[in-house]
Every structure is written in structure tokens, then in C-alpha cells.
Write a protein that holds these residues in place. Structure first.
Motif, mmCIF file in Angstrom:
data_model
loop_
_atom_site.group_PDB
_atom_site.id
_atom_site.type_symbol
_atom_site.label_atom_id
_atom_site.label_comp_id
_atom_site.label_asym_id
_atom_site.label_seq_id
_atom_site.Cartn_x
_atom_site.Cartn_y
_atom_site.Cartn_z
ATOM 1 N N CYS A 158 0.787 -1.229 0.083
ATOM 2 C CA CYS A 158 -0.050 -0.096 0.025
ATOM 3 C C CYS A 158 0.944 1.254 -0.080
ATOM 4 N N LEU A 159 0.388 2.328 -0.552
ATOM 5 C CA LEU A 159 0.951 3.360 -0.383
ATOM 6 C C LEU A 159 1.197 4.099 0.950
ATOM 7 N N ILE A 160 -0.067 4.188 1.342
ATOM 8 C CA ILE A 160 -0.183 4.762 2.820
ATOM 9 C C ILE A 160 -1.265 3.990 3.660
ATOM 10 N N ALA A 161 -1.297 4.115 4.869
ATOM 11 C CA ALA A 161 -2.379 3.668 5.802
ATOM 12 C C ALA A 161 -2.872 4.559 6.985
ATOM 13 N N ALA A 162 -3.718 4.327 7.538
ATOM 14 C CA ALA A 162 -4.329 4.825 8.688
ATOM 15 C C ALA A 162 -3.970 3.918 10.043
ATOM 16 N N CYS A 180 1.372 -13.087 6.897
ATOM 17 C CA CYS A 180 1.035 -11.817 6.003
ATOM 18 C C CYS A 180 2.072 -10.633 6.299
ATOM 19 N N THR A 181 2.385 -9.863 5.187
ATOM 20 C CA THR A 181 3.389 -8.930 5.570
ATOM 21 C C THR A 181 2.776 -7.553 4.799
ATOM 22 N N LEU A 182 2.673 -6.460 5.356
ATOM 23 C CA LEU A 182 2.278 -5.134 4.903
ATOM 24 C C LEU A 182 3.409 -4.301 4.591
ATOM 25 N N VAL A 183 3.376 -3.755 3.614
ATOM 26 C CA VAL A 183 4.618 -2.781 3.138
ATOM 27 C C VAL A 183 4.029 -1.615 2.743
ATOM 28 N N LEU A 184 4.485 -0.422 3.369
ATOM 29 C CA LEU A 184 3.928 1.085 3.300
ATOM 30 C C LEU A 184 5.063 1.756 2.852
ATOM 31 N N ALA A 185 4.594 2.947 2.250
ATOM 32 C CA ALA A 185 5.396 4.151 1.865
ATOM 33 C C ALA A 185 5.398 4.996 3.068
#
Length: 213
Positions: A158-162, A180-185
Motif C-alpha cells: 500500500c502507498l499509505i495507511a491509517a 502476511c506482511t504489510l509494506v507501506l510508503a
């Protein structure tokens, strides 16, 4: 769930330009592709490879190549399509599936309205593309859908997250039968009272493709 926020000057620079309301759609699309390629380097750290022998101009050598079955890239329609080119630029031999999900703006619940995926994803590593993690319901539903078909390793980009979205995603995926892995900018401040990320970057789908009248 493993959370990774990519801290790099180029990532921060491109994300800043994406946030700017003066950035037009063609520039937004190009920067999204570039940013996803940068994120993909981090996201593919655990991509599966096998040893492979090659003959260089001077001598034999042993390297690696992507294992079979190949990674599966799954953009969530429609905004996730804007991330696809950036991902496949890094792993052009990956296969691509599509998952259409829509969020009810009143209940904030996600439902699946279309999919183009193998019936059996056993042994597959899947990379899910969705620009914004807001309430977390859509992304969680997508991950659960893939694991339900047998995927055994999921990475979400994802680009961004809250923060609320990350908390909700973590809760919904508790006990998931696959890592599961979450990768953010970038990690933003909060959600507003209608479920949009603040400061965010607006509606990613509209900014990528315009508003269909």
C-alpha cells in the motif's frame, strides 16, 4: 502480521508529490508506478528462489531464479491497477490475477464483485496491491479470499495507511493460516469521520483515472 514502512528519501519524495492536490493524473500515475517499484524491492525480500546453473562468458556459475509456481500479483480493482506496472516492472515473469472489491460507504464493509484468479492457489506467494489502507476491511477480505483458495504467503503493498486500518487488519487476520506482511510508503495520522485517511492523498482511483460521470 509483519509491518514494514519503507524509509528512503526517494520514497518520501515521490509520496510527497503524490499528496499534492496540484499533481495531475498523468504525473500521479507515473509516480505511483515508480513508487511501487521501490516498495517492491522491500516487499519481495522473501520471494522464493531456487539454485540455477548458468554459463558465463568465462566459467560456469551458480545463481538463483524464481521458483515455481511463479509469484501471483493481485491488484484490487480499480485503484490497484495503477500499481500493477510498477510491480511487474520488477518481476516481469510473475502471473497476474484480478480481484474486484467495493466498500459500502455507509457500513464500510467490503464485498467481492469480480475476480479472475486460479481456483487453486496452493503453494503460491501472492502480492496484493491496493494504494490506501483506510478501514482495513477491503484488504482483509482480499487476503482471506486468497488464503481460502490455498495461498500460503501474502504480502500487501500500500502507498499509505491509517493506524485504525492497520489495527483492524491485524484483528481481522488474527489466526490466519498463512503469514502476511504489510509494506507501506507512509503511515498517516488518522481516519476522518467518513473513513478517509488524513492527511492522505485524496481518492486514489479518481486521481489515477479521473472521475467517471
Amino acid at each position: 502480521m509483519d509491518l514494514r514502512i519503507v524509509e528512503h528519501p526517494l520514497v518520501a519524495h515521490k509520496l510527497t508529490v503524490l499528496r499534492d492536490q496540484a499533481t495531475d493524473s498523468p504525473t500521479f500515475r507515473r509516480l505511483t508506478e515508480e513508487l511501487v517499484t521501490l516498495l517492491a524491492y522491500e516487499a519481495t525480500r522473501e520471494v522464493r528462489v531456487t539454485e540455477y546453473a548458468v554459463q558465463t562468458p568465462l566459467a560456469p556459475a551458480v545463481g538463483v531464479r524464481l521458483s515455481q509456481p511463479r509469484p501471483l500479483v493481485v491488484p484490487i480493482l480499480r485503484a490497484g491497477l495503477g500499481m500493477l506496472e510498477g510491480m511487474t516492472r520488477l518481476i516481469p515473469t510473475a502471473e497476474v490475477g484480478f480481484l474486484g472489491m467495493v466498500r459500502n460507504e455507509e457500513t464500510l464493509e467490503a464485498t467481492t464483485y469480480a475476480e479472475r484468479l486460479p481456483e487453486d492457489l496452493s503453494g503460491r506467494q501472492c502480492y496484493v496491491l491496493d494504494p490506501m489502507l483506510a478501514t482495513g476491511g477491503t484488504l482483509a477480505a482480499a487476503v482471506q479470499f486468497l488464503v481460502g483458495r490455498g495461498a500460503d504467503h501474502i504480502t500487501c503493498i500500500c502507498l499509505i495507511a491509517a493506524p485504525e486500518g492497520i489495527a483492524r487488519l491485524t484483528e481481522l487476520l488474527d489466526g490466519l493460516a498463512a503469514p502476511c506482511t504489510l509494506v507501506l510508503a507512509g503511515l498517516d495520522e488518522r481516519l476522518n469521520d467518513v473513513g478517509y485517511i488524513v492527511p492522505g492523498l485524496g481518492d486514489a482511483g479518481d486521481r489515477l483515472y479521473g472521475v467517471a460521470q
